[in-house]
Design an enzyme around this catalytic site. Structure first.
Site, PDB file in Angstrom:
ATOM      1  N   CYS A 389       0.831  -1.200   0.000  1.00  0.00           N
ATOM      2  CA  CYS A 389       0.000   0.000   0.000  1.00  0.00           C
ATOM      3  C   CYS A 389       0.870   1.256   0.000  1.00  0.00           C
ATOM      4  O   CYS A 389       1.476   1.577  -1.000  1.00  0.00           O
ATOM      5  CB  CYS A 389      -0.985  -0.033   1.170  1.00  0.00           C
ATOM      6  SG  CYS A 389      -2.365   1.127   0.980  1.00  0.00           S
ATOM      7  N   HIS A 515      -3.528  -5.199  -0.041  1.00  0.00           N
ATOM      8  CA  HIS A 515      -3.037  -5.739   1.232  1.00  0.00           C
ATOM      9  C   HIS A 515      -3.070  -7.266   1.200  1.00  0.00           C
ATOM     10  O   HIS A 515      -4.057  -7.893   1.605  1.00  0.00           O
ATOM     11  CB  HIS A 515      -3.906  -5.248   2.391  1.00  0.00           C
ATOM     12  CG  HIS A 515      -3.744  -3.806   2.714  1.00  0.00           C
ATOM     13  ND1 HIS A 515      -3.036  -3.357   3.809  1.00  0.00           N
ATOM     14  CD2 HIS A 515      -4.202  -2.690   2.083  1.00  0.00           C
ATOM     15  CE1 HIS A 515      -3.067  -2.036   3.845  1.00  0.00           C
ATOM     16  NE2 HIS A 515      -3.766  -1.609   2.797  1.00  0.00           N
ATOM     17  N   GLU A 517      -1.658  -9.327   3.081  1.00  0.00           N
ATOM     18  CA  GLU A 517      -1.646  -9.903   4.437  1.00  0.00           C
ATOM     19  C   GLU A 517      -3.030 -10.277   4.933  1.00  0.00           C
ATOM     20  O   GLU A 517      -3.175 -11.151   5.806  1.00  0.00           O
ATOM     21  CB  GLU A 517      -0.971  -8.945   5.421  1.00  0.00           C
ATOM     22  CG  GLU A 517      -1.722  -7.679   5.787  1.00  0.00           C
ATOM     23  CD  GLU A 517      -1.499  -6.512   4.845  1.00  0.00           C
ATOM     24  OE1 GLU A 517      -1.791  -5.365   5.231  1.00  0.00           O
ATOM     25  OE2 GLU A 517      -1.039  -6.757   3.700  1.00  0.00           O
TER      26      GLU A 517
END
Length: 544
Positions: A389, A515, A517
């Site tokens: 990001c 993102h 994750e």
């Protein structure tokens, strides 16, 4: 079968691990063959945690449908290996806003709007949405905060009402509490737990199971004492001892027959793990723990961020590194680096001996220049680099300044008046004034460039990843970057938005606007983290 509900409350102090206990129980019940979902109730008056400083509440987790939620939903997804939605997180702000909006619409027909029944009815309605969908057998509801907080009282009253309405054997209340150890006397103290349980009883709620967070094993004497004073069975006192890794917790709870006790109380069949279709997931979980505890390699990854004093600010990134490292038999030590302290004088000592550099997401101007220096160091020293990001945006600004020669290159977020906005405010964001829930959120499509490293990592042309941002790569600089070797290798097909940048002639230098994750689990570690970690390991061992 009729959906049954499990309510988990907390006492004495916050941050005891209700989210992990909820996720652990959910995992155990799922692997016994039941359809399980977990709901988080947060008593604060924010509509959602999207505008909260990470130091206030940890990471803001984003669901696939674009909801900004509590970080515990990340635990739910990682443990259950299933996605959550906006229905899995409710705040007091959302409850009160709904009730007030209803009052303005005249829905209450002139009645005086009160906490009981209007607020409690709305809480109960929200709790039952997932159950009413008929998609789940069990709904675990975690109530944030601690018993005794004034904000939590409407939730406790709602639980009291709902358990009565559900009927016998359809509702279960679990209380997670702290058993502090008194060093002076060398004993575990139960009094705080007794008071916490009594507080619930004063509000009409009888606890059915107590989970005790403790640094020391609890004896039968302690169990008997809690049983006597808290009106529960002795075997319903469950120990939750401190562990080095949260993924051990389900197994430790299972050894005490936690899941079996829950099923017995709710009059549900105690299916054997090995006879259910989810058995292979349990085997993978066990294999993961074995590999985690017996790594073959060790590497150090630098995590550069501005909220590093609270590691929970980057919880999903931490867990994604653990998932990817364990997959490759690698123990990862994170070197936490506060970006605001990075300068030209200490850059070498800061990143010396690290195998990879990850620049984390964030907002605002503070720490930007330090992150730019970190990206420059990774690019020039050929250190594996992953920017997420803001991390991707930083890598673009650095490249523009130091490779393209655009010295005034910047991001509009930190310098709105820059003449070279490499990172610009998204067009659809320019007329937005409210900050909460207005960013580009949730799943968005991305088409990967064939022949790129990112394409080989995913092994497919189109991917779906979650987002949380207002600013984007300025496509006016698209060709300049491509010709100079920083190629946009991921694009959103609807908007043309650059989703990923990749540097040619570098062992691993990738920035992504999304993102990754948020989608990593033990069972399915994210491929981007796997590749980043493996490349970092290979880079280290080649240099020895």
């Amino acid at each position: 079968m009729e959906t049954k509900y499990i309510f988990i409350t907390g006492g004495v102090i916050s941050s005891l691990g209700k989210g992990v206990v909820s996720a652990s129980l959910g995992m155990l019940l799922k692997y016994r063959g039941y359809r399980v979902s977990i709901l988080k109730l947060d008593p604060y008056l924010n509509i959602d945690p999207g505008t909260l400083n990470p130091y206030e509440h940890g990471e803001c987790f984003v669901t696939k449908d674009g909801s900004e939620t509590d970080m515990d939903l990340g635990h739910y997804e990682r443990f259950l290996n299933q996605e959550t939605t906006k229905e899995n997180n409710i705040t007091s702000g959302l409850i009160y806003k709904t009730v007030i909006d209803n009052e303005r619409k005249g829905i209450y027909l002139g009645k005086t709007v009160q906490v009981i029944p209007h607020i409690t009815d709305e809480i109960k309605r929200r709790i039952r949405i997932l159950g009413d969908s008929k998609n789940y057998d069990l709904i675990i509801t975690e109530i944030g905060g601690t018993v005794g907080d004034i904000e939590i009282l409407p939730y406790i009253e709602s639980v009291r009402q709902l358990k009565w309405e559900l009927g016998e054997f359809n509702g279960l209340i679990i209380h997670l509490t702290l058993l502090p150890y008194n060093n002076a006397t060398g004993e575990i103290k139960t009094k705080p737990t007794q008071h916490s349980v009594r507080n619930l009883m004063e509000n009409g709620v009888q606890v059915d199971i107590i989970v005790c967070r403790t640094k020391n094993n609890i004896s039968d004497k302690i169990r008997n004492k809690l049983s006597l004073f808290c009106n529960i069975k002795t075997n319903h006192v469950i120990e939750s001892i401190d562990t080095k890794i949260i993924y051990d917790i389900p197994y430790l709870l299972h050894l005490q027959k936690f899941d079996q006790i829950v099923l017995k109380y709710l009059r549900l069949k105690n299916f054997n793990f090995l006879k259910k279709k989810n058995c292979h997931h349990l085997i993978e979980w066990t294999s993961f723990l074995k590999k985690y505890k017996n790594p073959k390699f060790k590497i150090k990854i630098a995590l550069v961020g501005k909220y590093i004093l609270l590691h929970d600010s980057y919880k999903s990134i931490i867990e994604s590194l653990i998932h990817a490292g364990t997959k490759n038999n690698i123990n990862i030590k994170i070197k936490w680096i506060y970006s605001d302290l990075i300068n030209k004088e200490n850059i070498e000592s800061t990143f010396n001996h690290v195998s990879g550099i990850l620049i984390a997401p964030g907002f605002g101007k503070r720490g930007i220049e330090g992150k730019i220096l970190a990206a420059k160091y990774a690019r020039e020293k050929k250190i594996p680099f992953l920017g997420i990001c803001l991390g991707m945006q930083i890598s673009a600004v650095e490249f523009a300044r130091n490779v393209l020669g655009i010295k005034e290159a910047d991001t509009c977020e930190s310098n709105p008046n820059t003449n070279h906005p490499i990172i610009n405010l998204m067009e659809k964001q320019k007329n937005i004034f409210y900050k909460g829930g207005t960013m580009r959120l949730g799943n968005w499509r991305c088409i990967l460039l064939k022949g790129s490293k990112l394409f080989s990592i995913y092994g497919k042309k189109e991917i779906l990843e979650r987002h949380r941002h207002r600013y984007e790569f300025n496509n006016n600089y698209f060709n300049h970057f491509s010709k100079a070797g920083m190629k946009p290798v991921g694009l959103n097909p609807e908007t043309g938005l650059v989703e990923a940048l990749e540097l040619k002639n570098h062992i691993f230098f990738i920035g992504v606007q999304y993102h990754p994750e948020y989608k990593s689990t033990i069972i399915n570690p994210h491929p981007l983290f796997i590749s980043f970690v493996l490349t970092s390991k290979n880079k280290k061992y080649k240099s020895l």
